[in-house]
Design a protein around this motif. Structure first.
Motif, PDB file in Angstrom:
ATOM      1  N   ALA A   1      23.652   1.093  52.202  1.00  0.00           N
ATOM      2  CA  ALA A   1      23.983   0.590  53.541  1.00  0.00           C
ATOM      3  C   ALA A   1      23.771  -0.920  53.564  1.00  0.00           C
ATOM      4  CB  ALA A   1      23.104   1.270  54.583  1.00  0.00           C
ATOM      5  N   LYS A   2      24.187  -1.551  54.636  1.00  0.00           N
ATOM      6  CA  LYS A   2      24.146  -3.019  54.728  1.00  0.00           C
ATOM      7  C   LYS A   2      23.075  -3.471  55.721  1.00  0.00           C
ATOM      8  CE  LYS A   2      28.102  -3.791  52.396  1.00  0.00           C
ATOM      9  NZ  LYS A   2      29.385  -3.416  52.902  1.00  0.00           N
ATOM     10  N   VAL A   3      22.409  -4.552  55.372  1.00  0.00           N
ATOM     11  CA  VAL A   3      21.521  -5.244  56.331  1.00  0.00           C
ATOM     12  C   VAL A   3      21.834  -6.728  56.267  1.00  0.00           C
ATOM     13  CG1 VAL A   3      19.606  -3.589  56.233  1.00  0.00           C
ATOM     14  CG2 VAL A   3      19.687  -5.490  54.602  1.00  0.00           C
ATOM     15  N   LEU A   4      21.411  -7.455  57.280  1.00  0.00           N
ATOM     16  CA  LEU A   4      21.613  -8.913  57.269  1.00  0.00           C
ATOM     17  C   LEU A   4      20.888  -9.503  56.070  1.00  0.00           C
ATOM     18  CD1 LEU A   4      21.096  -9.720  61.062  1.00  0.00           C
ATOM     19  CD2 LEU A   4      23.251  -9.803  59.791  1.00  0.00           C
ATOM     20  N   ALA A   5      21.523 -10.480  55.443  1.00  0.00           N
ATOM     21  CA  ALA A   5      20.965 -11.041  54.206  1.00  0.00           C
ATOM     22  C   ALA A   5      19.851 -12.048  54.468  1.00  0.00           C
ATOM     23  CB  ALA A   5      22.090 -11.678  53.384  1.00  0.00           C
ATOM     24  N   GLY A   6      19.417 -12.143  55.704  1.00  0.00           N
ATOM     25  CA  GLY A   6      18.243 -12.968  55.992  1.00  0.00           C
ATOM     26  C   GLY A   6      18.534 -14.448  56.117  1.00  0.00           C
ATOM     27  N   LYS A   7      19.752 -14.798  56.508  1.00  0.00           N
ATOM     28  CA  LYS A   7      20.058 -16.223  56.735  1.00  0.00           C
ATOM     29  C   LYS A   7      19.181 -16.755  57.861  1.00  0.00           C
ATOM     30  CE  LYS A   7      24.203 -18.213  56.148  1.00  0.00           C
ATOM     31  NZ  LYS A   7      23.743 -19.336  55.354  1.00  0.00           N
ATOM     32  N   LYS A   8      18.647 -17.948  57.655  1.00  0.00           N
ATOM     33  CA  LYS A   8      17.779 -18.528  58.686  1.00  0.00           C
ATOM     34  C   LYS A   8      18.633 -19.218  59.741  1.00  0.00           C
ATOM     35  CE  LYS A   8      13.747 -19.525  55.880  1.00  0.00           C
ATOM     36  NZ  LYS A   8      12.860 -20.624  55.452  1.00  0.00           N
ATOM     37  N   LEU A   9      18.366 -18.885  61.003  1.00  0.00           N
ATOM     38  CA  LEU A   9      19.178 -19.444  62.093  1.00  0.00           C
ATOM     39  C   LEU A   9      18.306 -20.239  63.062  1.00  0.00           C
ATOM     40  CD1 LEU A   9      21.386 -16.332  62.860  1.00  0.00           C
ATOM     41  CD2 LEU A   9      22.043 -18.360  61.593  1.00  0.00           C
ATOM     42  N   GLY A  10      18.911 -21.188  63.714  1.00  0.00           N
ATOM     43  CA  GLY A  10      18.237 -21.953  64.752  1.00  0.00           C
ATOM     44  C   GLY A  10      19.164 -22.111  65.946  1.00  0.00           C
ATOM     45  N   ILE A  11      18.586 -22.010  67.131  1.00  0.00           N
ATOM     46  CA  ILE A  11      19.354 -22.235  68.364  1.00  0.00           C
ATOM     47  C   ILE A  11      18.823 -23.516  68.975  1.00  0.00           C
ATOM     48  CG2 ILE A  11      20.014 -21.252  70.607  1.00  0.00           C
ATOM     49  CD1 ILE A  11      18.886 -18.560  69.442  1.00  0.00           C
ATOM     50  N   VAL A  12      19.722 -24.400  69.379  1.00  0.00           N
ATOM     51  CA  VAL A  12      19.270 -25.677  69.951  1.00  0.00           C
ATOM     52  C   VAL A  12      19.954 -25.913  71.290  1.00  0.00           C
ATOM     53  CG1 VAL A  12      19.099 -28.166  69.629  1.00  0.00           C
ATOM     54  CG2 VAL A  12      18.864 -26.655  67.661  1.00  0.00           C
ATOM     55  N   PRO A  13      19.254 -25.646  72.404  1.00  0.00           N
ATOM     56  CA  PRO A  13      19.826 -25.985  73.712  1.00  0.00           C
ATOM     57  C   PRO A  13      19.757 -27.484  73.949  1.00  0.00           C
ATOM     58  CG  PRO A  13      17.594 -25.119  73.983  1.00  0.00           C
ATOM     59  CD  PRO A  13      17.913 -25.016  72.518  1.00  0.00           C
ATOM     60  N   ILE A  14      20.815 -28.017  74.557  1.00  0.00           N
ATOM     61  CA  ILE A  14      20.759 -29.396  75.037  1.00  0.00           C
ATOM     62  C   ILE A  14      20.149 -29.328  76.438  1.00  0.00           C
ATOM     63  CG2 ILE A  14      22.084 -31.469  75.608  1.00  0.00           C
ATOM     64  CD1 ILE A  14      24.219 -30.565  73.626  1.00  0.00           C
ATOM     65  N   LEU A  15      19.037 -30.037  76.629  1.00  0.00           N
ATOM     66  CA  LEU A  15      18.333 -30.005  77.914  1.00  0.00           C
ATOM     67  C   LEU A  15      19.169 -30.670  78.983  1.00  0.00           C
ATOM     68  CD1 LEU A  15      14.754 -30.957  76.660  1.00  0.00           C
ATOM     69  CD2 LEU A  15      15.739 -28.685  76.986  1.00  0.00           C
ATOM     70  N   ARG A  16      19.179 -30.092  80.227  1.00  0.00           N
ATOM     71  CA  ARG A  16      18.408 -28.925  80.538  1.00  0.00           C
ATOM     72  C   ARG A  16      19.240 -27.655  80.611  1.00  0.00           C
ATOM     73  NH1 ARG A  16      17.853 -28.653  87.088  1.00  0.00           N
ATOM     74  NH2 ARG A  16      19.801 -29.772  87.212  1.00  0.00           N
ATOM     75  N   ALA A  17      20.561 -27.776  80.893  1.00  0.00           N
ATOM     76  CA  ALA A  17      21.345 -26.569  81.177  1.00  0.00           C
ATOM     77  C   ALA A  17      21.441 -25.627  79.979  1.00  0.00           C
ATOM     78  CB  ALA A  17      22.739 -26.954  81.665  1.00  0.00           C
ATOM     79  N   GLY A  18      21.336 -26.170  78.766  1.00  0.00           N
ATOM     80  CA  GLY A  18      21.433 -25.339  77.568  1.00  0.00           C
ATOM     81  C   GLY A  18      20.386 -24.245  77.529  1.00  0.00           C
ATOM     82  N   ILE A  19      19.255 -24.483  78.185  1.00  0.00           N
ATOM     83  CA  ILE A  19      18.170 -23.489  78.210  1.00  0.00           C
ATOM     84  C   ILE A  19      18.674 -22.153  78.770  1.00  0.00           C
ATOM     85  CG2 ILE A  19      15.998 -22.928  79.412  1.00  0.00           C
ATOM     86  CD1 ILE A  19      15.250 -25.873  79.141  1.00  0.00           C
ATOM     87  N   GLY A  20      19.633 -22.229  79.690  1.00  0.00           N
ATOM     88  CA  GLY A  20      20.154 -21.009  80.321  1.00  0.00           C
ATOM     89  C   GLY A  20      20.880 -20.086  79.366  1.00  0.00           C
ATOM     90  N   MET A  21      21.205 -20.565  78.162  1.00  0.00           N
ATOM     91  CA  MET A  21      21.930 -19.718  77.211  1.00  0.00           C
ATOM     92  C   MET A  21      21.035 -19.194  76.084  1.00  0.00           C
ATOM     93  SD  MET A  21      25.480 -21.897  76.975  1.00  0.00           S
ATOM     94  CE  MET A  21      26.453 -20.624  76.169  1.00  0.00           C
ATOM     95  N   VAL A  22      19.796 -19.676  76.007  1.00  0.00           N
ATOM     96  CA  VAL A  22      18.953 -19.358  74.843  1.00  0.00           C
ATOM     97  C   VAL A  22      18.563 -17.879  74.785  1.00  0.00           C
ATOM     98  CG1 VAL A  22      16.725 -19.800  73.749  1.00  0.00           C
ATOM     99  CG2 VAL A  22      18.073 -21.699  74.635  1.00  0.00           C
ATOM    100  N   ASP A  23      18.032 -17.353  75.886  1.00  0.00           N
ATOM    101  CA  ASP A  23      17.549 -15.964  75.847  1.00  0.00           C
ATOM    102  C   ASP A  23      18.674 -14.987  75.535  1.00  0.00           C
ATOM    103  OD1 ASP A  23      15.014 -16.770  76.317  1.00  0.00           O
ATOM    104  OD2 ASP A  23      14.947 -16.156  78.416  1.00  0.00           O
ATOM    105  N   GLY A  24      19.845 -15.277  76.051  1.00  0.00           N
ATOM    106  CA  GLY A  24      20.991 -14.398  75.788  1.00  0.00           C
ATOM    107  C   GLY A  24      21.313 -14.327  74.307  1.00  0.00           C
ATOM    108  N   VAL A  25      21.227 -15.464  73.616  1.00  0.00           N
ATOM    109  CA  VAL A  25      21.495 -15.478  72.178  1.00  0.00           C
ATOM    110  C   VAL A  25      20.351 -14.787  71.431  1.00  0.00           C
ATOM    111  CG1 VAL A  25      21.944 -16.934  70.163  1.00  0.00           C
ATOM    112  CG2 VAL A  25      22.844 -17.619  72.399  1.00  0.00           C
ATOM    113  N   LEU A  26      19.124 -15.044  71.877  1.00  0.00           N
ATOM    114  CA  LEU A  26      17.953 -14.462  71.196  1.00  0.00           C
ATOM    115  C   LEU A  26      17.928 -12.938  71.282  1.00  0.00           C
ATOM    116  CD1 LEU A  26      15.038 -16.898  72.133  1.00  0.00           C
ATOM    117  CD2 LEU A  26      16.009 -16.508  69.855  1.00  0.00           C
ATOM    118  N   LYS A  27      18.601 -12.390  72.294  1.00  0.00           N
ATOM    119  CA  LYS A  27      18.622 -10.917  72.398  1.00  0.00           C
ATOM    120  C   LYS A  27      19.250 -10.311  71.146  1.00  0.00           C
ATOM    121  CE  LYS A  27      18.547 -10.235  77.304  1.00  0.00           C
ATOM    122  NZ  LYS A  27      19.318 -11.025  78.243  1.00  0.00           N
TER     123      LYS A  27
END
Ligand code: URA
Length: 209
Positions: A64-90
């Protein structure tokens, strides 16, 4: 040249229409932005690499397949970008979150960094820069500069609504960056708002005015 992806998924479009509606209050605006960010994250992670493992099901061993463990980063541009972070982190809860804050110099009108905090292993991570609105593109271009100056090599930009001017600005300054948007609107007005847009995303997210 970086590609531009417009996500025309019906759920994204439906929720975006509700976000645009001026009658939508802060609570719903925030929840809908969060939901659209999750749906967009589903699409944006389509190219994540997989590796094969063996899993024991109740019946037998299975490849079966699993994610290969690529390291990711999310960078919101302050301040409105913060509103999209939790949705991506889900969807990608192991991602690290950096922040970039910019202000506009009153004389040059150019964006200037006032805050940058990124994960220490910048060079090893793929980044998604998030901001609900891509208007002139000045902040997005400068935020991407901030990441690249610190060693980031693989960057995507994701927003809810873009103006053609903003898309062109990123394409010109950062042709290696792919752009992911829920809607490409018509233009900017004389005050720099996207038309038809949704108004001021930061104010609507945080209930300020
Ligand atoms: N930023 C916003 O929040 N809205 C716009 O329309 C343009 C930039």
């Amino acid at each position: 040249m970086g590609k531009v992806y417009v996500f025309d998924h019906p759920l994204i479009q439906h929720k975006l229409t509700m976000i645009r509606d001026k009658e939508t209050g802060t609570k719903d605006f925030r929840e809908l932005t969060d939901e659209v960010a999750t749906l967009m994250a589903f699409e944006i992670t389509r190219d994540l690499p997989l590796e094969e493992v063996t899993v024991q099901t109740p019946v037998c061993d299975a490849k079966a397949k699993v994610l290969a463990g690529k390291k990711l980063g999310i960078v919101p541009i302050l301040r409105a970008g913060i509103g999209m972070v939790d949705g991506v982190l889900k969807l990608i809860p192991a991602a690290k979150v950096g922040h970039v804050g910019l202000y506009r110099d009153p004389e040059t009108l150019q964006p200037v960094e006032y805050y940058v905090k990124l994960p220490s292993d910048v060079e090893e991570r793929d980044f998604i820069v998030v901001d609900p609105m891509l208007a002139t593109g000045g902040s997005a271009v400068e935020a991407i500069n901030s990441l690249k100056k610190r060693g980031a090599k693989n960057i995507k930009f994701m927003c809810l609504i873009a103006a053609p001017e903003g898309v062109d600005a990123i394409k010109d300054a950062h042709p290696d960056v792919d752009i992911y948007i829920a809607a490409l609107d018509e233009k900017l007005n004389e005050k720099g708002y996207i038309v038809p847009g949704l108004g001021d995303a930061g104010d609507r997210l945080f209930g300020t005015k």
